[in-house]
Design an enzyme around this catalytic site. Structure first.
Site, PDB file in Angstrom:
ATOM      1  N   PHE A  65       9.424  -2.800  -4.202  1.00 56.54           N
ATOM      2  CA  PHE A  65      10.209  -3.401  -5.275  1.00 56.54           C
ATOM      3  C   PHE A  65      11.553  -2.704  -5.484  1.00 56.54           C
ATOM      4  O   PHE A  65      11.989  -2.519  -6.607  1.00 56.54           O
ATOM      5  CB  PHE A  65       9.429  -3.427  -6.603  1.00 56.54           C
ATOM      6  CG  PHE A  65       7.975  -3.756  -6.477  1.00 56.54           C
ATOM      7  CD1 PHE A  65       7.546  -4.827  -5.698  1.00 56.54           C
ATOM      8  CD2 PHE A  65       7.020  -3.004  -7.116  1.00 56.54           C
ATOM      9  CE1 PHE A  65       6.196  -5.145  -5.577  1.00 56.54           C
ATOM     10  CE2 PHE A  65       5.664  -3.304  -7.004  1.00 56.54           C
ATOM     11  CZ  PHE A  65       5.255  -4.374  -6.223  1.00 56.54           C
ATOM     12  N   HIS A  66      12.248  -2.360  -4.387  1.00 62.42           N
ATOM     13  CA  HIS A  66      13.523  -1.652  -4.494  1.00 62.42           C
ATOM     14  C   HIS A  66      14.653  -2.398  -3.783  1.00 62.42           C
ATOM     15  O   HIS A  66      15.404  -1.788  -3.011  1.00 62.42           O
ATOM     16  CB  HIS A  66      13.399  -0.248  -3.903  1.00 62.42           C
ATOM     17  CG  HIS A  66      12.470   0.657  -4.622  1.00 62.42           C
ATOM     18  ND1 HIS A  66      12.020   1.853  -4.072  1.00 62.42           N
ATOM     19  CD2 HIS A  66      11.905   0.578  -5.854  1.00 62.42           C
ATOM     20  CE1 HIS A  66      11.216   2.445  -4.929  1.00 62.42           C
ATOM     21  NE2 HIS A  66      11.133   1.689  -6.014  1.00 62.42           N
ATOM     22  N   PRO A  67      14.870  -3.681  -4.003  1.00 61.13           N
ATOM     23  CA  PRO A  67      15.967  -4.356  -3.297  1.00 61.13           C
ATOM     24  C   PRO A  67      17.330  -3.908  -3.814  1.00 61.13           C
ATOM     25  O   PRO A  67      17.583  -3.862  -5.021  1.00 61.13           O
ATOM     26  CB  PRO A  67      15.725  -5.839  -3.610  1.00 61.13           C
ATOM     27  CG  PRO A  67      14.987  -5.845  -4.908  1.00 61.13           C
ATOM     28  CD  PRO A  67      14.120  -4.624  -4.871  1.00 61.13           C
ATOM     29  N   HIS A 111      12.649  -0.413   0.300  1.00 60.84           N
ATOM     30  CA  HIS A 111      11.677   0.556   0.798  1.00 60.84           C
ATOM     31  C   HIS A 111      10.364  -0.169   1.081  1.00 60.84           C
ATOM     32  O   HIS A 111       9.719  -0.676   0.153  1.00 60.84           O
ATOM     33  CB  HIS A 111      11.442   1.650  -0.246  1.00 60.84           C
ATOM     34  CG  HIS A 111      12.609   2.558  -0.442  1.00 60.84           C
ATOM     35  ND1 HIS A 111      13.016   3.009  -1.677  1.00 60.84           N
ATOM     36  CD2 HIS A 111      13.477   3.122   0.455  1.00 60.84           C
ATOM     37  CE1 HIS A 111      14.058   3.798  -1.546  1.00 60.84           C
ATOM     38  NE2 HIS A 111      14.356   3.883  -0.262  1.00 60.84           N
TER      39      HIS A 111
END
Length: 543
Positions: A475-477, A300
């Protein structure tokens, strides 16, 4: 080379990574005393104060004690910028440094997974799993439950300026909600957080610490997994490095990769598993070609708009005041309340970038503060941040190793804003932000846009360039080892999280998500681990 030393004993399960997923797996798999489990964590113990005081994320992100300190490549969609790419390097993984926001996503996300041919992953399948893990302050309802290891509480601080933003969102037509986690999160509300009595509730606190005394669980920290060892189409051992020495662990049952969307890919590619041409460039012989491993990276992208405000308090000026700091510390020490309990974002707004959308595709994280980047000081003037992210991006990136050296950082290429659809949403998101900030509810505080700035006009070209200038990871890999039935089409694991073509090897973490959920990704990762542990135990009983 010095031959590896052998770890004494054989283990039914070796879990690689004690992050959000690994802590859940260790808890669930050791509930049966017959299962011998080894948990390997490359980071250290969570014995630093800033892992537990919620506002400590400001000090943990960008600190090598807590963060792997990864970076992306220069991103064309971000006008050539390189981003820091934080990942937790400690027991609890990223749940020890993240935003603590309890968010599941939307029912349509999981129904979309099921529609891809993944039985058991629809909303009605995963909702009972979400409920089972929870200890929720709302109690036992159709959507929540008490008694699980994953504590969820309301925020313990309120800001007048955020109340005004909430009112502005309602004036804009966004529904007023009490709970984002019922399957449809379109609306405005305060985030529920993974805390207990004003302290961060990481996966280590919730799942791992209560079971560390079990005799069938062994935890080794500071253990950087180098590779899994294959023989005759099956995993036979794991090799890791600790204090300059290489160790080898024999595996009687399964190896479970739970090192995350970056770490699990690194381990497998170093083991000779992955796209053949990538491995060849890194000097690694191919043990098992798997074209999809390291592809399908999704994240995101947030666009951090900043507005100065007047006549209302924000954290900026409180932080830079000696009396303000003393007051915050006292409030926390005495009541476990106040700004030190803050998650990075307190107020959420889920809405649509344009009315033609069939569901919310934007998430705003609203903060009563502003700063240039995480790790930098807060600004001295009163201001708020409204970060808008595209919940359903169509851009896809890659993660690949560049060296056989386990200490070498991987090449992370998120490929942000590489599709016309994502560029359109990015431009529309800035328009929605401006509309939100112009509502009557905020008028008393006279918000003035400073980022991207009033000089950025409303044309698509100007807004797209501005999105590239201010966009950054939230920080949403996920997605780099996606679930699917056909490895030739890029699937890495099957619907039961078993690696295609290799026996005794599963991946249980955010990397298996085929499509990113429409919200923060930590709680979905914990759900995957809970469901994955159930599958592992079921399959063991059948064998």
């Amino acid at each position: 080379m010095t031959p590896p030393r052998h770890v004494e004993g054989r283990f039914d399960y070796v879990i690689i990574g004690a992050g959000s997923a690994g802590c859940v797996l260790a808890n669930r798999l050791t509930a049966d005393p017959r299962n011998r489990v080894l948990l390997l964590e490359a980071g250290g113990q969570d014995n630093w104060i800033w892992f537990h005081i919620p506002v400590g994320y400001l000090f943990a992100i960008g600190n090598p004690r807590a963060d792997w300190m990864f970076q992306t490549v220069a991103e064309a969609g971000l006008n050539g910028r390189v981003l820091s790419y934080p990942r937790g390097k400690v027991l609890g993984g990223s749940s020890a440094i993240n935003a603590m926001i309890s968010m599941r996503g939307q029912a349509a996300d999981y129904d979309g997974w099921a529609a891809l041919g993944l039985p058991g992953w629809g909303w009605t399948d995963v909702l009972p799993v979400f409920r089972r893990i929870e200890d929720h302050f709302l109690g036992d309802t159709a959507f929540h439950a008490r008694g699980g290891p994953w504590r969820v509480e309301p925020p313990r601080v309120r800001w007048k300026v955020l109340d005004a933003v909430r009112q502005a969102a309602i004036e804009m037509g966004v529904p007023d909600l009490d709970d984002f986690n019922t399957g449809d999160n379109e609306g405005v509300s305060y985030f529920h957080v993974n805390q207990k009595s004003g302290r961060r509730w990481s996966a280590a606190r919730g799942f791992l610490k209560p079971v560390l005394s079990r005799p069938n669980l062994r935890l080794i920290t500071g253990a950087l997994t180098d590779r899994v060892v294959l023989s005759e189409g099956r995993v036979r051992a794991v090799e890791y490095r600790k204090a300059g020495q290489t160790w080898r662990v024999d595996v009687a049952g399964e190896v479970i990769l739970s090192a995350g969307a970056i770490g699990s890919v690194q381990v497998l590619q170093r083991s000779g598993i992955g796209p053949g041409p990538w491995l060849a460039r890194a000097g690694i012989p191919v043990q098992h070609a798997l074209a999809g491993l390291g592809r399908n990276l999704q994240d995101h992208l947030q666009q951090r708009a900043i507005y100065t405000v007047s006549g209302v308090r924000t954290l900026n000026e409180t932080y830079h005041s000696l009396t303000g700091r003393l007051g915050m510390a006292l409030d926390y020490a005495v009541r476990r309340r106040g700004p030190l309990t803050m998650a990075p974002s307190q107020l959420g707004v889920f809405t649509r970038s344009d009315p033609a959308r069939d569901r919310a595709n934007l998430q705003f994280h609203i903060q009563p503060l502003s700063l240039d980047t995480f790790g930098d000081p807060l600004h001295r003037h009163p201001a708020i941040t409204a970060s808008a992210c595209n919940l359903q991006p169509t851009s896809r990136g890659t993660v690949r190793i560049v060296s056989r050296d386990p200490d070498a950082p991987p090449e992370i290429a998120p490929n942000y804003l590489s599709t016309a659809a994502d560029r359109q949403v990015a431009a529309d998101a800035i328009r929605v932000t401006r509309r939100l900030m112009s509502q009557p509810g905020l008028a008393p505080y006279r918000p003035v846009e400073t980022l991207p700035g009033p000089d950025v006009d409303d044309t698509a070209a100007a807004l797209t360039r501005a999105a590239g200038d201010i966009g950054t990871t939230i920080f949403h890999p996920v997605g780099t080892a996606r679930m699917g039935t056909d490895p030739a089409a890029g699937a890495v694991v099957d619907p039961r999280l078993r690696l295609h073509g290799i026996g005794g090897l599963r991946i249980v973490d955010a990397s298996v998500m085929p499509v990113i959920p429409s919200g923060n990704t930590n709680t979905p990762t914990i759900m995957i681990a809970e469901k994955g542990a159930e599958m592992i135990l079921q399959d063991a009983r059948r064998s």
